[in-house]
Design a protein around this motif. Structure first.
Motif, PDB file in Angstrom:
ATOM      1  N   THR A 218     -61.693  37.079  73.673  1.00 16.76           N
ATOM      2  CA  THR A 218     -61.160  38.451  73.232  1.00 16.76           C
ATOM      3  C   THR A 218     -60.057  38.369  72.298  1.00 16.76           C
ATOM      4  OG1 THR A 218     -60.065  38.631  75.277  1.00 16.76           O
ATOM      5  CG2 THR A 218     -62.323  39.580  75.479  1.00 16.76           C
ATOM      6  N   LEU A 219     -59.145  37.236  72.275  1.00 13.61           N
ATOM      7  CA  LEU A 219     -58.077  37.302  71.437  1.00 13.61           C
ATOM      8  C   LEU A 219     -58.304  36.624  70.161  1.00 13.61           C
ATOM      9  CD1 LEU A 219     -55.479  36.060  73.971  1.00 13.61           C
ATOM     10  CD2 LEU A 219     -55.904  38.458  73.332  1.00 13.61           C
ATOM     11  N   PHE A 220     -59.544  36.168  69.993  1.00 16.71           N
ATOM     12  CA  PHE A 220     -59.670  35.699  68.660  1.00 16.71           C
ATOM     13  C   PHE A 220     -60.378  36.643  67.526  1.00 16.71           C
ATOM     14  CE2 PHE A 220     -63.143  34.349  65.504  1.00 16.71           C
ATOM     15  CZ  PHE A 220     -62.496  33.445  64.931  1.00 16.71           C
ATOM     16  N   THR A 221     -59.673  36.691  66.345  1.00 18.81           N
ATOM     17  CA  THR A 221     -59.777  37.571  65.246  1.00 18.81           C
ATOM     18  C   THR A 221     -60.304  36.899  64.104  1.00 18.81           C
ATOM     19  OG1 THR A 221     -57.492  37.258  64.606  1.00 18.81           O
ATOM     20  CG2 THR A 221     -58.055  39.194  65.798  1.00 18.81           C
ATOM     21  N   GLN A 222     -61.162  37.377  63.591  1.00 20.36           N
ATOM     22  CA  GLN A 222     -61.873  36.644  62.159  1.00 20.36           C
ATOM     23  C   GLN A 222     -60.718  36.123  61.222  1.00 20.36           C
ATOM     24  OE1 GLN A 222     -65.736  36.724  61.215  1.00 20.36           O
ATOM     25  NE2 GLN A 222     -65.534  36.681  63.736  1.00 20.36           N
ATOM     26  N   LEU A 223     -61.198  35.071  60.801  1.00 23.31           N
ATOM     27  CA  LEU A 223     -60.285  34.115  59.885  1.00 23.31           C
ATOM     28  C   LEU A 223     -60.741  34.358  58.593  1.00 23.31           C
ATOM     29  CD1 LEU A 223     -59.816  30.960  61.763  1.00 23.31           C
ATOM     30  CD2 LEU A 223     -57.950  32.866  61.696  1.00 23.31           C
ATOM     31  N   PRO A 224     -59.862  34.695  57.542  1.00 18.46           N
ATOM     32  CA  PRO A 224     -60.341  34.476  55.965  1.00 18.46           C
ATOM     33  C   PRO A 224     -61.254  33.151  55.922  1.00 18.46           C
ATOM     34  CG  PRO A 224     -58.029  35.207  56.235  1.00 18.46           C
ATOM     35  CD  PRO A 224     -58.386  34.482  57.442  1.00 18.46           C
ATOM     36  N   PRO A 225     -62.330  33.352  55.154  1.00 23.04           N
ATOM     37  CA  PRO A 225     -63.213  32.024  54.886  1.00 23.04           C
ATOM     38  C   PRO A 225     -62.468  30.918  54.341  1.00 23.04           C
ATOM     39  CG  PRO A 225     -64.304  34.144  54.463  1.00 23.04           C
ATOM     40  CD  PRO A 225     -63.084  34.494  54.735  1.00 23.04           C
ATOM     41  N   SER A 226     -61.299  31.217  53.616  1.00 20.82           N
ATOM     42  CA  SER A 226     -60.621  30.216  52.772  1.00 20.82           C
ATOM     43  C   SER A 226     -59.698  29.369  53.831  1.00 20.82           C
ATOM     44  CB  SER A 226     -59.842  30.968  51.596  1.00 20.82           C
ATOM     45  OG  SER A 226     -59.078  31.761  52.228  1.00 20.82           O
ATOM     46  N   THR A 227     -59.491  29.725  54.879  1.00 24.36           N
ATOM     47  CA  THR A 227     -58.664  29.170  55.996  1.00 24.36           C
ATOM     48  C   THR A 227     -58.934  27.714  56.017  1.00 24.36           C
ATOM     49  OG1 THR A 227     -58.470  31.389  57.001  1.00 24.36           O
ATOM     50  CG2 THR A 227     -57.674  29.203  58.255  1.00 24.36           C
ATOM     51  N   ILE A 228     -57.727  26.832  55.881  1.00 22.78           N
ATOM     52  CA  ILE A 228     -57.882  25.487  55.742  1.00 22.78           C
ATOM     53  C   ILE A 228     -57.841  24.868  57.233  1.00 22.78           C
ATOM     54  CG2 ILE A 228     -57.044  23.263  54.953  1.00 22.78           C
ATOM     55  CD1 ILE A 228     -56.548  25.107  52.469  1.00 22.78           C
ATOM     56  N   VAL A 229     -56.931  25.240  57.869  1.00 22.76           N
ATOM     57  CA  VAL A 229     -56.289  24.657  59.118  1.00 22.76           C
ATOM     58  C   VAL A 229     -56.591  25.719  60.625  1.00 22.76           C
ATOM     59  CG1 VAL A 229     -54.968  22.812  58.298  1.00 22.76           C
ATOM     60  CG2 VAL A 229     -53.800  25.038  58.418  1.00 22.76           C
ATOM     61  N   ASP A 230     -57.793  25.948  60.792  1.00 22.24           N
ATOM     62  CA  ASP A 230     -58.017  26.803  61.691  1.00 22.24           C
ATOM     63  C   ASP A 230     -57.475  26.480  62.996  1.00 22.24           C
ATOM     64  OD1 ASP A 230     -60.444  25.244  63.322  1.00 22.24           O
ATOM     65  OD2 ASP A 230     -60.575  24.828  61.183  1.00 22.24           O
ATOM     66  N   ASP A 231     -57.394  25.340  63.513  1.00 24.74           N
ATOM     67  CA  ASP A 231     -56.773  24.939  64.700  1.00 24.74           C
ATOM     68  C   ASP A 231     -55.323  25.188  64.729  1.00 24.74           C
ATOM     69  OD1 ASP A 231     -56.588  22.738  62.911  1.00 24.74           O
ATOM     70  OD2 ASP A 231     -56.720  21.323  64.281  1.00 24.74           O
ATOM     71  N   GLY A 274     -53.140  23.331  53.996  1.00 27.77           N
ATOM     72  CA  GLY A 274     -53.586  24.575  54.866  1.00 27.77           C
ATOM     73  C   GLY A 274     -52.113  25.139  55.653  1.00 27.77           C
ATOM     74  N   ASN A 275     -51.159  24.146  55.837  1.00 31.29           N
ATOM     75  CA  ASN A 275     -50.026  24.795  56.525  1.00 31.29           C
ATOM     76  C   ASN A 275     -49.213  25.781  55.668  1.00 31.29           C
ATOM     77  OD1 ASN A 275     -50.683  23.164  58.778  1.00 31.29           O
ATOM     78  ND2 ASN A 275     -49.389  21.368  58.100  1.00 31.29           N
ATOM     79  N   PHE A 276     -49.223  25.415  54.512  1.00 31.11           N
ATOM     80  CA  PHE A 276     -48.406  26.607  53.675  1.00 31.11           C
ATOM     81  C   PHE A 276     -49.262  27.581  53.465  1.00 31.11           C
ATOM     82  CE2 PHE A 276     -46.514  22.488  51.855  1.00 31.11           C
ATOM     83  CZ  PHE A 276     -45.058  22.998  52.114  1.00 31.11           C
ATOM     84  N   GLN A 277     -50.676  27.693  53.417  1.00 28.71           N
ATOM     85  CA  GLN A 277     -51.333  28.813  53.266  1.00 28.71           C
ATOM     86  C   GLN A 277     -51.354  29.631  54.643  1.00 28.71           C
ATOM     87  OE1 GLN A 277     -55.646  28.413  54.732  1.00 28.71           O
ATOM     88  NE2 GLN A 277     -56.395  29.075  52.634  1.00 28.71           N
ATOM     89  N   SER A 278     -51.011  28.996  55.715  1.00 28.00           N
ATOM     90  CA  SER A 278     -51.069  29.840  57.047  1.00 28.00           C
ATOM     91  C   SER A 278     -49.751  30.868  56.979  1.00 28.00           C
ATOM     92  CB  SER A 278     -50.749  28.773  58.060  1.00 28.00           C
ATOM     93  OG  SER A 278     -49.665  28.178  58.101  1.00 28.00           O
ATOM     94  N   LEU A 279     -48.776  30.743  56.074  1.00 29.73           N
ATOM     95  CA  LEU A 279     -47.687  31.459  56.333  1.00 29.73           C
ATOM     96  C   LEU A 279     -48.007  33.008  56.130  1.00 29.73           C
ATOM     97  CD1 LEU A 279     -44.871  29.151  54.207  1.00 29.73           C
ATOM     98  CD2 LEU A 279     -45.247  29.600  56.895  1.00 29.73           C
TER      99      LEU A 279
END
Length: 394
Positions: A218-231, A274-279
């Motif tokens: 229930t805590l999962f929210t949809q990620l942008p498809p371009s997300t590189i480091v999902d974990d 992906g790390n920089f993208q996650s900011l």
């Protein structure tokens, strides 16, 4: 001014690699003392007597797979052998446009707990966006196809969710190399695992091991498809919501490293991008109002990502300070470190402690070079989200 730049860079590097882990150790010691005092005063008396084990929650193991025919059957055998109630467990394989027979291998499995969710190639994030909401379990365990999990790991992960404040649990990933007992990543990985353990005791593990972690569905929210480091992003978003992300050292998974250093460098550069993208996906963790999770995020991650720049600043600033014996020594120390890394690259040292130290220095330098490459890809927006499986020796 050169002296200011030198010491700022040196202290920030010292903080992220040494002082922050030391602060975690000290905080853990203080917490243990406080806990012992409370126990002596009897403040926790009766707590264990009234606590009761909740029924086993339903669990879905979700695996995103792309062309994993070489290991998917072994993954299914491994997953179906977990020490967890069969009626409360399922395996959901999300195939990302596999073309090597992965889907056929999954469909041949006759166990009704196994489901296949195939779709055209779109990237791992799209697979997770599709499969996690479709999972039947209250708890979703995420893993990779080439990661083998010990039988009691899921049970050990799930027990933490008895605490309603826990939103995610990170397992322990053990890396092994079939041909090298002491490979460069082993020392660094042990160091990182130790930091995760202490962060977990404070409920603030910054990112998960993609090979094994669990979340409340229930805590999962949809990620942008371009997300590189999902974990990395998924647990951080849960942390940002105010839930704990803890670490379970007893939940162990095993994953083989690659012998192809070129592909390994590319993987690390991809992760760095992906790390920089996650900011921009977890802005709340950048603010002091987030408390300890923000401190952990800045100390463990952001400063690491800027370590190449800090190393460069320390070196250049040092060149303007050579009128002092102390700074001549610090420049010599930096030069010797990079020389040692070069010796580790060319394999000039054949055995013993010197070889291991040189290998670690080389690993550290290449890791930071991968961050530079990843940052450049991030700036150019040239890192694609879809992943290619890394070839393994076995």
């Amino acid at each position: 001014m050169a002296e200011v730049f030198f010491w700022c860079a040196a202290l920030l590097l010292a903080h992220t690699y040494f002082l922050y882990p030391l602060s975690l150790f000290v905080l853990d010691g203080v917490a243990q003392v406080v806990q012992n005092i409370r126990a002596m005063r009897g403040s926790d008396a009766g707590e264990n007597l009234t606590a009761r084990r909740l029924p086993a929650p339903s669990v879905s193991l979700v695996v995103a797979a792309y062309n994993e025919a070489s290991c998917i059957e072994q993954k299914l055998e491994n997953s179906l052998a977990f020490d967890y109630p069969a009626e409360r467990f399922e395996v959901l394989i999300g195939s990302d446009g596999s073309t090597d027979g992965t889907n056929e291998h999954v469909l041949r499995c006759q166990d009704e707990r196994v489901r296949l969710s195939p779709a055209p190639r779109a990237g791992k994030t799209t697979v997770l966006n599709r499969c996690i909401p479709a999972a039947r379990g209250d708890i979703v365990v995420l893993s990779d196809a080439n990661t083998m999990i010990e039988p009691d790991a899921v049970q050990k992960l799930v027990r933490h969710f008895d605490d309603p404040e826990v939103g995610a649990v990170c397992g322990k990933l053990r890396l092994f190399n079939p041909t090298k007992k002491d490979y460069e990543e082993s020392a660094y990985w042990s160091y990182e695992s130790l930091i995760k353990m202490y962060e977990g005791r404070r409920g603030a593990v910054v990112g998960a091991n993609g090979g094994l972690y669990a979340i409340r569905r229930t805590l999962f929210t949809q990620l942008p498809p371009s997300t590189i480091v999902d974990d990395f992003v998924i647990p951080l978003r849960i942390l940002e919501k105010g839930y704990k992300v803890v670490y379970e050292e007893g939940a162990v998974a095993h994953e083989e490293t690659t012998e192809d250093y070129g592909k390994e460098f590319g993987r690390r550069a991809r992760i760095a991008a992906g790390n920089f993208q996650s900011l921009r996906m977890v802005p709340g963790l950048l603010l002091p109002t987030a408390g300890f999770p923000a401190f952990a995020f800045w100390s463990h991650k952001l400063l690491r990502w800027f370590a190449p720049a800090l190393m460069g600043v320390a070196l250049v600033a040092n060149l303007f300070l050579l009128d002092s014996v102390f700074y001549r020594f610090t420049l010599l120390a930096q030069g010797l470190f990079y020389a040692l890394a070069y010796l580790g690259k060319v394999g000039a040292l054949k055995r013993g402690t010197a070889k291991r130290v040189a290998s670690v220095a080389y690993y550290f330098v290449t890791m930071n070079l991968a961050i530079v490459v990843g940052f450049w890809r991030f700036l150019r927006n040239s890192q694609r989200a879809a992943w290619d499986r890394t070839a393994r020796a076995s």
